[in-house]
Design an enzyme around this catalytic site. Structure first.
Site, short mmCIF file in Angstrom:
data_model
loop_
_atom_site.label_atom_id
_atom_site.label_comp_id
_atom_site.label_asym_id
_atom_site.label_seq_id
_atom_site.Cartn_x
_atom_site.Cartn_y
_atom_site.Cartn_z
N ARG A 36 0.41 -1.12 -0.04
CA ARG A 36 0.24 -0.24 0.00
C ARG A 36 0.46 1.79 0.00
O ARG A 36 0.22 2.38 -0.45
CB ARG A 36 -1.15 -0.01 1.11
CG ARG A 36 -1.80 -1.32 1.62
CD ARG A 36 -3.07 -1.09 0.91
NE ARG A 36 -3.85 -2.40 0.85
CZ ARG A 36 -5.17 -2.66 1.15
NH1 ARG A 36 -5.26 -1.50 1.92
NH2 ARG A 36 -5.75 -3.84 1.66
N ASP A 147 -16.80 7.36 7.60
CA ASP A 147 -15.77 6.96 7.20
C ASP A 147 -14.80 7.45 7.82
O ASP A 147 -15.17 8.62 7.46
CB ASP A 147 -16.33 6.16 6.49
CG ASP A 147 -16.21 4.63 6.22
OD1 ASP A 147 -15.97 3.65 6.24
OD2 ASP A 147 -14.44 4.79 6.62
C1 LIG Z 1 -14.68 -3.72 5.58
S1 LIG Z 1 -15.32 -1.77 4.94
C2 LIG Z 1 -16.78 -2.35 6.05
C3 LIG Z 1 -17.84 -1.58 5.35
C4 LIG Z 1 -19.46 -1.68 5.49
N1 LIG Z 1 -19.59 -2.01 7.06
C5 LIG Z 1 -19.61 -3.97 5.36
O1 LIG Z 1 -20.17 -4.16 6.31
O2 LIG Z 1 -20.07 -3.78 4.02
C6 LIG Z 1 -14.86 -1.29 6.85
C7 LIG Z 1 -15.25 0.16 6.78
O3 LIG Z 1 -14.44 1.29 8.27
C8 LIG Z 1 -13.32 1.89 7.67
N2 LIG Z 1 -12.99 2.09 8.83
C9 LIG Z 1 -11.67 1.86 9.30
N3 LIG Z 1 -10.97 2.31 10.39
C10 LIG Z 1 -11.78 3.30 10.95
C11 LIG Z 1 -12.12 4.03 12.09
N4 LIG Z 1 -11.43 3.99 12.99
N5 LIG Z 1 -13.26 5.28 11.60
C12 LIG Z 1 -14.13 4.78 10.75
N6 LIG Z 1 -14.01 4.11 10.00
C13 LIG Z 1 -13.30 3.01 9.81
C14 LIG Z 1 -12.99 1.86 6.62
O4 LIG Z 1 -12.58 2.89 5.71
C15 LIG Z 1 -13.19 0.83 5.85
O5 LIG Z 1 -13.96 1.79 4.79
#
Ligand SMILES: C[S@@+](CC[C@H](N)C(=O)[O-])C[C@H]1O[C@@H](n2cnc3c(N)ncnc32)[C@H](O)[C@@H]1O
Length: 276
Positions: A36, A147
Protein backbone atom coordinates in the site's frame (compact mmCIF):
# COMPACT_ATOMS: atom_id res chain seq x y z
CA UNK A 1 11.86 2.25 -3.98
CA UNK A 2 12.82 0.01 -1.06
CA UNK A 3 12.17 -3.73 -1.15
CA UNK A 4 12.05 -4.37 2.53
CA UNK A 5 11.13 -2.37 5.57
CA UNK A 6 13.21 -2.74 8.76
CA UNK A 7 11.16 -4.19 11.62
CA UNK A 8 11.80 -1.13 13.78
CA UNK A 9 10.20 1.10 11.12
CA UNK A 10 7.28 -1.32 10.71
CA UNK A 11 6.71 -0.98 14.47
CA UNK A 12 6.63 2.81 14.12
CA UNK A 13 4.05 2.63 11.32
CA UNK A 14 2.08 0.05 13.25
CA UNK A 15 2.00 2.26 16.39
CA UNK A 16 0.97 5.29 14.34
CA UNK A 17 -1.91 3.44 12.70
CA UNK A 18 -3.05 2.01 16.01
CA UNK A 19 -2.91 5.35 17.82
CA UNK A 20 -4.63 7.26 15.04
CA UNK A 21 -7.37 4.86 14.00
CA UNK A 22 -7.35 1.80 16.26
CA UNK A 23 -6.34 -0.57 13.45
CA UNK A 24 -4.07 -3.35 14.62
CA UNK A 25 -1.32 -3.97 12.05
CA UNK A 26 0.43 -7.08 13.35
CA UNK A 27 3.71 -8.49 11.99
CA UNK A 28 1.89 -10.59 9.33
CA UNK A 29 0.61 -7.37 7.72
CA UNK A 30 4.04 -6.03 6.82
CA UNK A 31 3.90 -7.09 3.16
CA UNK A 32 0.44 -5.57 2.85
CA UNK A 33 1.58 -2.29 4.41
CA UNK A 34 4.56 -2.15 2.02
CA UNK A 35 2.37 -2.79 -1.01
CA UNK A 36 0.00 0.00 0.00
CA UNK A 37 2.87 2.36 0.84
CA UNK A 38 4.59 1.75 -2.51
CA UNK A 39 1.65 3.39 -4.21
CA UNK A 40 1.85 6.42 -1.92
CA UNK A 41 5.62 6.68 -2.54
CA UNK A 42 5.00 6.70 -6.29
CA UNK A 43 2.27 9.33 -5.96
CA UNK A 44 4.34 11.63 -3.75
CA UNK A 45 7.74 11.02 -5.37
CA UNK A 46 9.22 10.13 -1.97
CA UNK A 47 11.75 7.33 -2.29
CA UNK A 48 11.90 5.63 1.10
CA UNK A 49 9.48 4.34 3.73
CA UNK A 50 11.45 6.24 6.35
CA UNK A 51 11.18 9.57 4.54
CA UNK A 52 7.47 8.97 3.97
CA UNK A 53 6.97 8.28 7.68
CA UNK A 54 8.64 11.62 8.49
CA UNK A 55 6.55 13.35 5.83
CA UNK A 56 3.21 12.21 7.24
CA UNK A 57 4.10 12.63 10.90
CA UNK A 58 5.70 16.09 10.66
CA UNK A 59 2.26 17.72 10.96
CA UNK A 60 2.98 19.78 7.84
CA UNK A 61 1.19 17.46 5.40
CA UNK A 62 -2.25 16.62 6.83
CA UNK A 63 -3.64 15.90 3.34
CA UNK A 64 -1.12 13.16 2.76
CA UNK A 65 -1.81 11.75 6.21
CA UNK A 66 -5.44 11.27 5.15
CA UNK A 67 -4.25 9.60 1.91
CA UNK A 68 -2.08 7.28 3.98
CA UNK A 69 -5.02 6.25 6.20
CA UNK A 70 -7.17 5.81 3.08
CA UNK A 71 -4.57 3.53 1.54
CA UNK A 72 -4.32 1.19 4.51
CA UNK A 73 -8.02 0.76 5.24
CA UNK A 74 -9.81 -2.26 3.80
CA UNK A 75 -13.04 -1.23 2.16
CA UNK A 76 -14.68 -4.43 0.94
CA UNK A 77 -18.45 -4.13 1.04
CA UNK A 78 -21.50 -4.97 -1.07
CA UNK A 79 -25.23 -4.37 -1.22
CA UNK A 80 -27.29 -6.37 1.28
CA UNK A 81 -24.15 -7.89 2.77
CA UNK A 82 -24.95 -10.35 5.59
CA UNK A 83 -28.54 -11.15 4.71
CA UNK A 84 -29.34 -12.21 8.31
CA UNK A 85 -29.29 -8.55 9.37
CA UNK A 86 -31.72 -7.48 6.67
CA UNK A 87 -33.89 -10.49 7.42
CA UNK A 88 -33.95 -9.44 11.09
CA UNK A 89 -34.79 -5.85 10.15
CA UNK A 90 -37.65 -7.03 7.94
CA UNK A 91 -39.10 -9.57 10.36
CA UNK A 92 -38.49 -7.96 13.75
CA UNK A 93 -36.55 -4.71 13.97
CA UNK A 94 -38.59 -2.53 11.63
CA UNK A 95 -42.14 -3.80 12.32
CA UNK A 96 -41.44 -3.41 16.05
CA UNK A 97 -39.90 0.03 15.64
CA UNK A 98 -42.70 1.35 13.45
CA UNK A 99 -45.35 0.03 15.81
CA UNK A 100 -43.65 1.62 18.83
CA UNK A 101 -43.18 4.95 17.02
CA UNK A 102 -46.82 5.02 15.93
CA UNK A 103 -47.96 4.47 19.50
CA UNK A 104 -45.69 7.24 20.76
CA UNK A 105 -46.67 9.52 17.85
CA UNK A 106 -42.98 9.80 17.11
CA UNK A 107 -41.98 10.14 13.44
CA UNK A 108 -38.22 10.24 13.87
CA UNK A 109 -36.17 7.26 12.65
CA UNK A 110 -32.39 7.42 12.78
CA UNK A 111 -29.83 4.87 11.64
CA UNK A 112 -26.06 5.14 11.81
CA UNK A 113 -23.87 3.20 9.42
CA UNK A 114 -20.50 3.51 11.17
CA UNK A 115 -17.74 2.49 8.74
CA UNK A 116 -19.98 2.76 5.69
CA UNK A 117 -17.20 2.34 3.09
CA UNK A 118 -18.42 3.05 -0.47
CA UNK A 119 -22.08 3.37 0.58
CA UNK A 120 -23.60 -0.02 -0.20
CA UNK A 121 -24.52 -0.55 3.47
CA UNK A 122 -26.41 2.72 4.09
CA UNK A 123 -28.15 2.54 0.68
CA UNK A 124 -29.23 -1.06 1.41
CA UNK A 125 -30.56 0.10 4.78
CA UNK A 126 -32.44 2.98 3.17
CA UNK A 127 -34.09 0.62 0.66
CA UNK A 128 -34.95 -1.84 3.40
CA UNK A 129 -36.59 0.81 5.61
CA UNK A 130 -38.45 2.47 2.73
CA UNK A 131 -40.20 -0.83 2.01
CA UNK A 132 -41.74 -0.57 5.50
CA UNK A 133 -42.78 3.07 5.48
CA UNK A 134 -46.01 3.43 3.59
CA UNK A 135 -45.94 7.20 3.34
CA UNK A 136 -42.41 8.53 3.64
CA UNK A 137 -43.66 12.13 3.83
CA UNK A 138 -45.10 11.34 7.27
CA UNK A 139 -41.74 10.23 8.63
CA UNK A 140 -38.57 12.03 9.56
CA UNK A 141 -36.20 9.27 8.45
CA UNK A 142 -32.45 9.85 8.08
CA UNK A 143 -29.31 7.77 7.89
CA UNK A 144 -25.93 8.99 9.04
CA UNK A 145 -23.11 7.25 7.17
CA UNK A 146 -19.55 7.81 8.33
CA UNK A 147 -16.11 6.48 7.47
CA UNK A 148 -12.52 7.44 8.14
CA UNK A 149 -11.61 7.24 4.44
CA UNK A 150 -12.35 10.25 2.26
CA UNK A 151 -11.79 8.15 -0.88
CA UNK A 152 -14.65 5.75 -0.12
CA UNK A 153 -16.91 8.61 0.97
CA UNK A 154 -16.54 10.24 -2.45
CA UNK A 155 -17.83 7.07 -4.12
CA UNK A 156 -20.59 6.75 -1.53
CA UNK A 157 -21.81 10.31 -2.06
CA UNK A 158 -21.84 9.87 -5.87
CA UNK A 159 -24.02 6.78 -5.48
CA UNK A 160 -23.07 5.34 -8.88
CA UNK A 161 -22.32 1.61 -9.08
CA UNK A 162 -21.37 -0.87 -11.80
CA UNK A 163 -23.82 -3.45 -13.08
CA UNK A 164 -21.75 -6.12 -11.35
CA UNK A 165 -22.22 -4.41 -7.98
CA UNK A 166 -25.97 -3.89 -8.25
CA UNK A 167 -26.48 -7.60 -9.06
CA UNK A 168 -26.73 -8.16 -5.31
CA UNK A 169 -29.77 -5.87 -5.09
CA UNK A 170 -33.14 -7.69 -5.35
CA UNK A 171 -34.65 -6.86 -8.81
CA UNK A 172 -37.71 -5.05 -7.44
CA UNK A 173 -35.50 -2.73 -5.39
CA UNK A 174 -33.13 -2.25 -8.31
CA UNK A 175 -35.98 -1.07 -10.47
CA UNK A 176 -37.41 1.18 -7.80
CA UNK A 177 -34.24 2.84 -6.53
CA UNK A 178 -31.63 2.90 -9.33
CA UNK A 179 -31.47 4.65 -12.70
CA UNK A 180 -29.27 3.47 -15.57
CA UNK A 181 -26.56 5.93 -16.55
CA UNK A 182 -23.78 5.60 -19.13
CA UNK A 183 -20.72 3.85 -17.73
CA UNK A 184 -17.23 3.16 -19.07
CA UNK A 185 -16.61 0.99 -22.18
CA UNK A 186 -20.25 1.04 -23.20
CA UNK A 187 -21.36 -0.67 -19.96
CA UNK A 188 -24.20 0.76 -17.93
CA UNK A 189 -23.77 2.06 -14.44
CA UNK A 190 -26.58 2.43 -11.96
CA UNK A 191 -27.24 5.57 -9.99
CA UNK A 192 -29.18 5.73 -6.74
CA UNK A 193 -32.28 7.88 -7.23
CA UNK A 194 -32.14 11.34 -5.61
CA UNK A 195 -34.94 10.76 -3.10
CA UNK A 196 -33.00 7.85 -1.57
CA UNK A 197 -29.69 9.71 -1.68
CA UNK A 198 -31.24 12.63 0.17
CA UNK A 199 -32.01 10.40 3.14
CA UNK A 200 -28.33 9.86 3.81
CA UNK A 201 -25.70 12.21 5.17
CA UNK A 202 -22.15 11.07 4.48
CA UNK A 203 -19.19 12.45 6.37
CA UNK A 204 -15.73 11.65 7.54
CA UNK A 205 -15.44 10.45 11.10
CA UNK A 206 -12.72 8.51 12.83
CA UNK A 207 -14.57 6.30 15.31
CA UNK A 208 -11.82 6.98 17.83
CA UNK A 209 -12.50 10.73 17.78
CA UNK A 210 -15.31 12.48 19.69
CA UNK A 211 -18.69 12.17 17.92
CA UNK A 212 -20.08 15.58 16.90
CA UNK A 213 -23.77 14.58 17.11
CA UNK A 214 -26.27 13.65 19.76
CA UNK A 215 -28.31 10.76 18.40
CA UNK A 216 -30.06 8.78 19.68
CA UNK A 217 -30.11 6.18 16.91
CA UNK A 218 -32.68 3.43 16.55
CA UNK A 219 -30.12 1.19 14.85
CA UNK A 220 -26.36 1.35 14.69
CA UNK A 221 -24.60 -0.81 12.11
CA UNK A 222 -20.90 -1.11 12.74
CA UNK A 223 -20.06 -4.15 10.66
CA UNK A 224 -16.67 -5.45 9.60
CA UNK A 225 -14.94 -2.40 11.03
CA UNK A 226 -13.90 -3.42 14.53
CA UNK A 227 -12.39 -6.65 13.23
CA UNK A 228 -9.23 -4.63 12.61
CA UNK A 229 -9.14 -3.26 16.17
CA UNK A 230 -7.70 -4.91 19.27
CA UNK A 231 -9.98 -5.92 22.16
CA UNK A 232 -9.27 -2.79 24.18
CA UNK A 233 -10.23 -0.48 21.32
CA UNK A 234 -13.28 -2.62 20.47
CA UNK A 235 -14.51 -2.40 24.06
CA UNK A 236 -14.02 1.38 24.18
CA UNK A 237 -15.80 1.90 20.87
CA UNK A 238 -18.73 -0.42 21.56
CA UNK A 239 -19.44 1.41 24.81
CA UNK A 240 -18.99 4.79 23.20
CA UNK A 241 -21.34 3.95 20.30
CA UNK A 242 -23.86 2.25 22.60
CA UNK A 243 -24.17 5.60 24.38
CA UNK A 244 -25.74 6.92 21.15
CA UNK A 245 -28.35 4.17 20.90
CA UNK A 246 -31.88 4.83 22.13
CA UNK A 247 -33.28 2.51 24.82
CA UNK A 248 -34.45 -0.60 22.96
CA UNK A 249 -32.31 0.28 19.89
CA UNK A 250 -30.27 -2.38 18.07
CA UNK A 251 -26.54 -2.62 17.52
CA UNK A 252 -25.31 -4.81 14.64
CA UNK A 253 -21.76 -6.01 14.13
CA UNK A 254 -20.33 -8.22 11.35
CA UNK A 255 -20.93 -11.96 11.63
CA UNK A 256 -17.22 -12.62 11.94
CA UNK A 257 -17.09 -10.18 14.86
CA UNK A 258 -18.59 -10.68 18.27
CA UNK A 259 -18.84 -8.76 21.49
CA UNK A 260 -17.97 -11.89 23.49
CA UNK A 261 -15.25 -11.14 25.99
CA UNK A 262 -15.92 -7.38 25.94
CA UNK A 263 -17.49 -5.59 28.91
CA UNK A 264 -20.60 -3.77 27.65
CA UNK A 265 -24.20 -3.08 28.68
CA UNK A 266 -25.97 -4.41 25.57
CA UNK A 267 -28.07 -7.59 25.56
CA UNK A 268 -27.47 -10.38 23.10
CA UNK A 269 -30.35 -10.90 20.66
CA UNK A 270 -28.93 -13.31 18.05
CA UNK A 271 -25.52 -13.71 16.38
CA UNK A 272 -24.14 -10.25 15.51
CA UNK A 273 -27.20 -8.40 16.90
CA UNK A 274 -27.36 -6.72 20.31
CA UNK A 275 -29.90 -4.50 22.01
CA UNK A 276 -29.72 -1.54 24.35
C1 LIG B 1 -14.55 -3.63 5.39
S1 LIG B 1 -15.30 -2.05 5.38
C2 LIG B 1 -16.93 -2.45 5.99
C3 LIG B 1 -18.02 -1.73 5.25
C4 LIG B 1 -19.44 -2.09 5.67
N1 LIG B 1 -19.69 -1.70 7.04
C5 LIG B 1 -19.73 -3.55 5.46
O1 LIG B 1 -19.84 -4.30 6.43
O2 LIG B 1 -19.85 -3.98 4.30
C6 LIG B 1 -14.55 -1.28 6.81
C7 LIG B 1 -14.61 0.24 6.77
O3 LIG B 1 -14.24 0.73 8.06
C8 LIG B 1 -13.51 1.94 7.88
N2 LIG B 1 -12.72 2.23 9.08
C9 LIG B 1 -11.60 1.60 9.52
N3 LIG B 1 -11.14 2.17 10.63
C10 LIG B 1 -11.99 3.18 10.93
C11 LIG B 1 -12.05 4.15 11.97
N4 LIG B 1 -11.12 4.21 12.94
N5 LIG B 1 -13.06 5.05 11.96
C12 LIG B 1 -13.99 5.01 10.98
N6 LIG B 1 -14.00 4.12 9.96
C13 LIG B 1 -13.00 3.22 9.94
C14 LIG B 1 -12.69 1.67 6.63
O4 LIG B 1 -12.26 2.88 6.00
C15 LIG B 1 -13.65 0.85 5.78
O5 LIG B 1 -14.33 1.64 4.84
Amino acid sequence: MEDDMPNSLFQQYSRLVYEQCGINLHEGKKALLQARLNKRLRMTGIDSYKEYFKFITSGANPGEFVNFIDSISTNLTYFFREAQHFDFMNRVGLPELIEAKRKQRDVRIRIWSAGCSTGEEPYSLAMCVLAHLQDITKWDFRILATDISTRVLETASRGVYSEEKVKKVPPALRHAYFRKVGGEDGNSDFQIVPHVKRLITFYRLNLKDPYPFKGPFDFIFCRNVMIYFDKKTQEELVNKMAGFLRAGGYFCVGHSESLTGLAHKLSYVQPAIYRN
